[in-house]
Enzyme design. Structure first.
Site, short mmCIF file in Angstrom:
data_model
loop_
_atom_site.label_atom_id
_atom_site.label_comp_id
_atom_site.label_asym_id
_atom_site.label_seq_id
_atom_site.Cartn_x
_atom_site.Cartn_y
_atom_site.Cartn_z
N GLY A 1 1.71 2.05 5.32
CA GLY A 1 2.78 1.12 5.73
C GLY A 1 3.40 1.52 7.05
O GLY A 1 3.66 0.68 7.91
N CYS B 1 3.03 0.74 -8.72
CA CYS B 1 4.05 1.19 -7.77
C CYS B 1 5.36 1.44 -8.50
O CYS B 1 6.18 2.24 -8.07
CB CYS B 1 4.23 0.16 -6.68
SG CYS B 1 4.49 -1.48 -7.33
N GLY C 1 0.84 -1.20 0.00
CA GLY C 1 0.00 0.00 0.00
C GLY C 1 0.87 1.24 0.00
O GLY C 1 2.06 1.19 -0.38
N SER C 2 0.30 2.34 0.42
CA SER C 2 1.05 3.60 0.43
C SER C 2 2.03 3.62 1.61
O SER C 2 1.85 2.87 2.58
CB SER C 2 0.07 4.78 0.56
OG SER C 2 -0.59 4.68 1.80
N GLU D 1 9.25 -9.71 -1.94
CA GLU D 1 8.29 -10.73 -2.35
C GLU D 1 8.84 -11.46 -3.57
O GLU D 1 9.81 -11.03 -4.18
CB GLU D 1 6.97 -10.05 -2.73
CG GLU D 1 6.38 -9.36 -1.54
CD GLU D 1 4.96 -8.88 -1.76
OE1 GLU D 1 4.64 -8.37 -2.84
OE2 GLU D 1 4.17 -9.03 -0.81
N GLU E 1 5.41 -3.46 1.25
CA GLU E 1 5.76 -3.04 -0.12
C GLU E 1 5.00 -1.75 -0.36
O GLU E 1 3.77 -1.76 -0.47
CB GLU E 1 5.33 -4.11 -1.13
CG GLU E 1 6.06 -5.42 -1.02
CD GLU E 1 7.53 -5.30 -1.34
OE1 GLU E 1 7.93 -4.32 -1.99
OE2 GLU E 1 8.29 -6.17 -0.91
#
Ligand code: NAD
Length: 507
Positions: free
Chosen positions: A243, A294, A238-239, A474, A260
């Site tokens: 985060g 992103c 997310g943003s 990830e 992330e």
């Protein structure tokens, strides 16, 4: 049977949470609507507006399912993932179509999103027959030393809307093959396709309670997942603002957390770089998914010797992009995800103008004809930007590109590195020495040479540094790290007490 979107559209179906293998109403009975960004009059479906009580039930179910799932051999768990890959392949077009309707990305890209989940299902399933630990020599005689991986337990998965199937797959499939059970909260903007992904896992044969799906808001559903003491690890995309909140809470609770987060990615075009290739890259990287990746190319850093050529070509090509409903296969750029996002993006256009960046193209919300019913923003290019401007520093997450002229390779590297983010950076050059210098000097988790900042493949680690992430990756061989604990095991078969560090060293 997977619910189809056509049915949901006509009957205004209410979709429930999936807890303990059953579709169950939320405790509050409240719902929220998912709207199509191409036309806000289309209601994709109504979804459970859940709260902490629903999360508790989901964690109960996940906790109950864990011991048996943990004991299931990893190759057997993997068979379910292979089955899921085949089901995703069979339904790729249908899910992609639904994704275009619900999230807005053009159909071709939506198919790519589902393909990523297929790739991840196969890759993670392969892990079922690896799940490598280590065997190393012991310093003592008649002693065996090894490490094994074990699942964490119940894990929480919180995802954004921009890759509504791919991102859940990057997290959930490695978590599942590693033997964890899951409470999954998708973004409120894209619950329908997230639900379809869960249905596919269910049809592939996951036992009850192994995956639980709870829809609703971040503070209302996401935070209770984070705070439940039985949830051992959290994986969130997310943003950076979100985060930091989630990671802060996980820090207090001593919970494993992988974040992330945002990006401010850049293509650098050097004086020796292929300008046409860089224009292709900037168009795809800047305006693909309407700039809502992103890894989107939101900055292009251009050597002054190529600046005018680049601008002329980039503008001409960007002007020709067709904007519209992503289901129309002639459309290049779809809507952005919501009215809120549209206003936020347009707010940044005003910021750019106030900062005296040169608006070369676009800048407006589109209101002609049917476009007014949706969330469409013109592809927007600012020229002659200064690297310190807000539009060159902050994540906009829309079809807005800031072009920054520079005098040298070294300046390009400094500008590229000069933001708080560190996700994806790219260098266009024909000079192999410069290419390798960029690989070394870029402060980012991902580097491209002669390709735009988007285009990651699932077999390599994915993630960023600085404010983009907290050190986890990830996908690739790192994909199962977040979801496994290392256990080191020593087996002493000498029949005597052997003291490490002492007995062999005259202690
Ligand atoms: P967001 O931060 O608004 O929401 C992400 C998820 O977190 C959603 O499910 C949301 O409901 C949940 N959430 C929000 N507040 C929460 C809270 N207080 N507690 C727990 N959960 C909470 O982000 P978004 O608008 O959905 O997605 C866009 C952002 O995601 C962009 O910043 C983008 O860069 C980032 N992103 C990063 C990557 C990456 O891999 N680095 C990939 C895709 C998107």
């Amino acid at each position: 049977m997977t619910k189809t979107l056509e049915k949901a559209k006509t009957s205004q179906d209410v979709h429930h949470n999936f807890i303990g293998g059953e579709w169950v109403k939320s405790e509050s009975g409240k719902t929220f609507k998912s709207l199509s960004p191409a036309n806000n009059e289309i209601v994709v479906g109504q979804f459970a507006d859940s709260n902490a009580a629903d999360v508790k039930k989901a964690v109960d179910a996940a906790e109950k399912a864990f011991p048996e799932w943990k004991k299931t051999p990893a190759p057997e768990r993997a068979e379910i993932l292979f089955k899921a890959a085949h089901l995703l392949e069979e339904r790729k077009e249908e899910i992609a179509r639904n994704m275009t309707i619900e999230m807005g990305k053009v159909f071709k890209e939506a198919k790519g999103d589902v393909q990523e989940a297929i790739d991840m299902a196969k890759y993670a399933a392969g892990e079922g027959r690896r799940m490598w630990g280590q065997t190393v020599p012991s310093e003592l005689r008649n002693k065996f030393a090894m490490s094994i991986r074990q699942p964490m337990g119940v894990v929480g998965v919180i995802t954004p809307w921009n890759f509504p199937v791919a991102i859940p797959s990057w997290k959930m499939l490695p978590a599942l093959v590693s033997g964890n059970t899951i409470v999954f909260k998708p973004a409120p903007e894209t619950p329908f396709v997230a639900m379809q992904f869960v249905q596919i896992l269910q049809e592939a044969g996951l036992p009850k309670g192994v995956v639980n799906f709870v829809t609703g808001g971040g503070p209302e559903v996401g935070m209770p997942i984070v705070e439940d003491p039985r949830v051992r690890a959290i994986s969130i995309t997310g943003s950076s603002v979100t985060g930091r909140k989630v990671a802060g809470r996980c820090g207090e609770l001593m919970k494993k957390i992988s974040c992330e987060l945002g990006g401010k990615n850049a293509i650098c075009l050097m004086d020796d770089g292929d300008v046409d290739l860089a224009i292709d890259g900037a168009l795809w990287g800047g305006f693909g998914t309407s700039g809502q990746r992103c890894t989107a190319t939101s900055r292009v850093i251009v050597h002054k010797k190529q600046y005018q050529n680049f601008i002329d070509g980039f503008l001409a090509r960007a002007k020709a992009l067709k904007i519209g409903d992503g289901l129309d296969t002639t459309v290049d750029v779809g809507p952005v995800v919501s009215k809120k996002q549209l206003e936020m993006i347009n707010g940044y256009v005003k910021v750019g103008k106030d900062e005296k960046a040169k608006l070369l193209l676009g800048g407006e919300i589109m209101t002609e004809g049917d476009l007014a019913k949706g969330c469409f923003h013109q592809p927007t290019i600012f020229g002659e930007c200064n690297a310190k401007m807000r539009i060159a520093q902050e994540e906009i997450f829309g079809p807005v590109v800031a072009v920054i002229p520079v005098d040298s390779f070294q300046e390009a590297i400094e500008v590229a590195n000069g933001t708080e983010y560190g996700l994806s950076l790219s260098m266009y050059t024909r000079d192999v020495n410069r290419a390798f210098s960029a690989i070394e000097e870029f402060e980012s988790g991902i580097v491209y040479i002669n390709a735009p900042t988007i285009g990651a493949e699932i077999q390599l680690p994915f993630g960023g540094i600085k404010q983009t992430g907290n050190g986890h990756r990830e996908a690739g061989i790192t994909g199962i790290e977040q979801f496994t604990e290392w256990k080191s095991v020593y087996v002493d078969y000498s029949g005597t007490l052997q003291r490490a560090q002492i007995d062999n060293y005259g202690g």
